[in-house]
Design a protein around this motif. Structure first.
Motif, PDB file in Angstrom:
ATOM      1  N   GLU A   1       0.849  -1.194   0.000  1.00  0.00           N
ATOM      2  CA  GLU A   1       0.000   0.000   0.000  1.00  0.00           C
ATOM      3  C   GLU A   1       0.883   1.242   0.000  1.00  0.00           C
TER       4      GLU A   1
ATOM      5  N   GLY B   1       0.014   4.320   0.597  1.00  0.00           N
ATOM      6  CA  GLY B   1      -0.313   5.222   1.693  1.00  0.00           C
ATOM      7  C   GLY B   1       0.190   4.706   3.028  1.00  0.00           C
TER       8      GLY B   1
ATOM      9  N   SER C   1      -1.767   4.123   5.626  1.00  0.00           N
ATOM     10  CA  SER C   1      -2.834   3.392   6.300  1.00  0.00           C
ATOM     11  C   SER C   1      -3.668   2.697   5.242  1.00  0.00           C
TER      12      SER C   1
ATOM     13  N   THR D   1      -6.460   4.244   1.510  1.00  0.00           N
ATOM     14  CA  THR D   1      -6.092   5.657   1.360  1.00  0.00           C
ATOM     15  C   THR D   1      -7.076   6.411   0.483  1.00  0.00           C
TER      16      THR D   1
ATOM     17  N   ARG E   1     -10.457   7.115   2.195  1.00  0.00           N
ATOM     18  CA  ARG E   1     -10.331   8.181   3.183  1.00  0.00           C
ATOM     19  C   ARG E   1     -10.518   9.560   2.555  1.00  0.00           C
ATOM     20  N   GLU E   2     -10.192   9.664   1.272  1.00  0.00           N
ATOM     21  CA  GLU E   2     -10.324  10.963   0.612  1.00  0.00           C
ATOM     22  C   GLU E   2     -11.770  11.313   0.293  1.00  0.00           C
TER      23      GLU E   2
ATOM     24  N   TYR F   1       2.819  -0.681   4.480  1.00  0.00           N
ATOM     25  CA  TYR F   1       2.455   0.678   4.113  1.00  0.00           C
ATOM     26  C   TYR F   1       3.676   1.444   3.600  1.00  0.00           C
TER      27      TYR F   1
END
Length: 458
Positions: free
Chosen positions: A42, A44, A46, A49, A52-53, A112
């Protein structure tokens, strides 16, 4: 100075999964269930990602349709209980109550800050035939501190999605002239107007909304709400085509109530004067007019100056790091060749795409799969549950269970069960059909051995 390390251990080479989003994490869960060793990379810091946006957006699908069965089994060992299956999570809810906990359960199987920069056959570039199929994959990645690594994998599942590559404003599929230099005034996301800083960006301003899909409808509806509270706020809806019976969806007659209701809200915004439509406008250039922008069409027409632009013109897959693999992709959609006819947006909506698996997702390069949104290329009709079925089938194939891999274990109703995004924090509105996105909740859903859903109008 960057660090470089190489991992070349042949013992139980992992299946590399690119992306720790909903489908990537589900792929890992199914691989674990099959006794395989996944490694999720990943970029990001976490899980999920991209989700989350758009944490502020409420899904159309209820909890019952956005969790994967194999993932639920892993989570159950921690005492996790699925939230009320009839309620609709926001993107933030999805991450907090399911996706991040799932990544946490997978533990060190998820890395991550690992950006994949290339995938190839070990010792073979795209041209070489000799011994190709016998070689493992090498996955090149860049770490958060600038280091480089090379990981050996027996298979690669690319679930990196399309969020990072939104479509440009230019009507020919390329950025309009001046679009890049005006990027400070252009966004390719539906804005979160509950954020004071974002709200200030659009309040009292004139904003062009480019696009004709559910995201554009959502932006128009939100800007209309803002215009009702903030003087001088106005949206200019830029349409490449004219306005016809289908522009706003099916309205009250739409078989997908949420989609129809969202189109009606966009229509109401225009009729109330909060938005004005400019039709047949195929953007060729973006020019500065002092502190404002002017859009220029291919036919020479010029828009009135606007303060901001929200360009919602779809997404496309990033295939650059797969360039040394032999992929079989449709020349129009950039989706796997066997899958493309089943998802063509000129023919299909989300309710008419039947579940599919390893057969439709295979490429000339054996052992590599594009899944989730990325498997759909430029088609916009992806279903979360369909993605889970994709990775269930692929995990079965990698485990040698070809009968299970070829079996369809998900039957959807004709109206589908989209995991698309709706309007903002309005759970009651979603339940009553006042939402956005692709599909409403289905009347029936069967998990088990099934057959392709019958095709029909959505």
């Amino acid at each position: 100075m960057s660090n470089t390390s190489v991992s070349t251990t042949d013992h139980q080479q992992p299946v590399v999964v690119i992306g720790a989003g909903p489908v990537g994490l589900a792929a890992a869960a199914h691989l674990v269930e099959r006794g395989a060793e996944p490694l999720v990379l990943e970029a990001g810091q976490s899980a999920a990602t991209a989700v989350r946006e758009w944490a502020h957006v409420r899904l159309f699908s209820p909890w019952a349709e956005v969790t994967d069965p194999a993932a639920e089994k892993l989570l159950a060992s921690t005492g996790w209980v699925r939230p009320d299956e009839t309620t609709y999570p926001t993107g933030g809810d999805w991450v907090e109550r399911y996706l991040q906990p799932l990544a946490d359960v997978l533990g060190d199987k998820v890395r991550y800050g690992a950006t994949v920069t290339g995938v190839a056959r070990a010792g073979r570039d795209r041209i070489v035939d000799s011994g190709r199929a016998d070689q493992p994959f090498t996955v090149h990645l860049e770490t958060a501190d600038g280091g480089e690594e090379r990981i050996t994998a027996r298979a690669v599942i690319d679930a990196s999605g399309t969020w990072s590559t939104p479509g440009p404003m230019g009507a020919n599929g390329l950025p309009a002239l001046g679009e890049k230099s005006a990027s400070d005034r252009i966004t390719h996301r539906v804005p979160d107007l509950t954020d004071p800083a974002v709200r200030a960006r659009y309040a009292g301003k004139r904003t062009a909304v480019v696009g004709s899909g559910a995201s554009a409808f959502t932006a128009l509806a939100l800007l209309a709400d803002l215009a009702g509270k903030e003087a001088d706020t106005h949206a200019v809806w830029i349409l490449r085509r004219g306005i016809g019976d289908a522009t706003y969806g099916g309205g009250e007659a739409d078989q997908l109530p949420a989609r129809g209701a969202l189109g009606l809200r966009a229509k109401a915004a225009v009729e109330a004067g909060y938005a004005s439509a400019v039709t047949g406008f195929r953007t060729e250039a973006v020019e500065r007019d002092g502190d404002r922008l002017v859009l220029v069409a291919e036919d020479g027409r010029r828009s009135d100056p606007v303060d901001e632009v929200i360009a919602l013109t779809g997404f496309r897959p990033d295939l650059s790091f797969l360039s040394e693999l032999r992929l079989g992709l449709d020349e129009r959609l950039q989706a796997p060749t066997a899958l493309a006819p089943l998802i063509d947006p000129n023919v299909h909506s989300c309710g008419t795409v039947y579940p599919h698996g390893v057969k439709e997702l295979s490429h000339p390069e054996q052992g590599v799969y594009l899944v989730g949104m990325k498997s759909y290329g430029r088609a916009p009709t992806f279903l979360a549950l369909t993605g889970y079925e994709q990775v269930r089938s692929i995990a079965a194939a990698l485990a040698g269970d070809h009968e299970a891999a070829e079996r369809v274990e998900l039957t959807l109703p004709e109206t589908g069960a989209c995991g698309g995004a709706g309007l903002y924090d309005e759970p009651d509105a979603v339940r009553s059909g006042e939402g956005g996105g692709c599909c409403a909740a289905p009347a029936t859903l069967h998990i088990g051995i099934g057959a392709p859903a019958a095709s029909g109008g959505c």
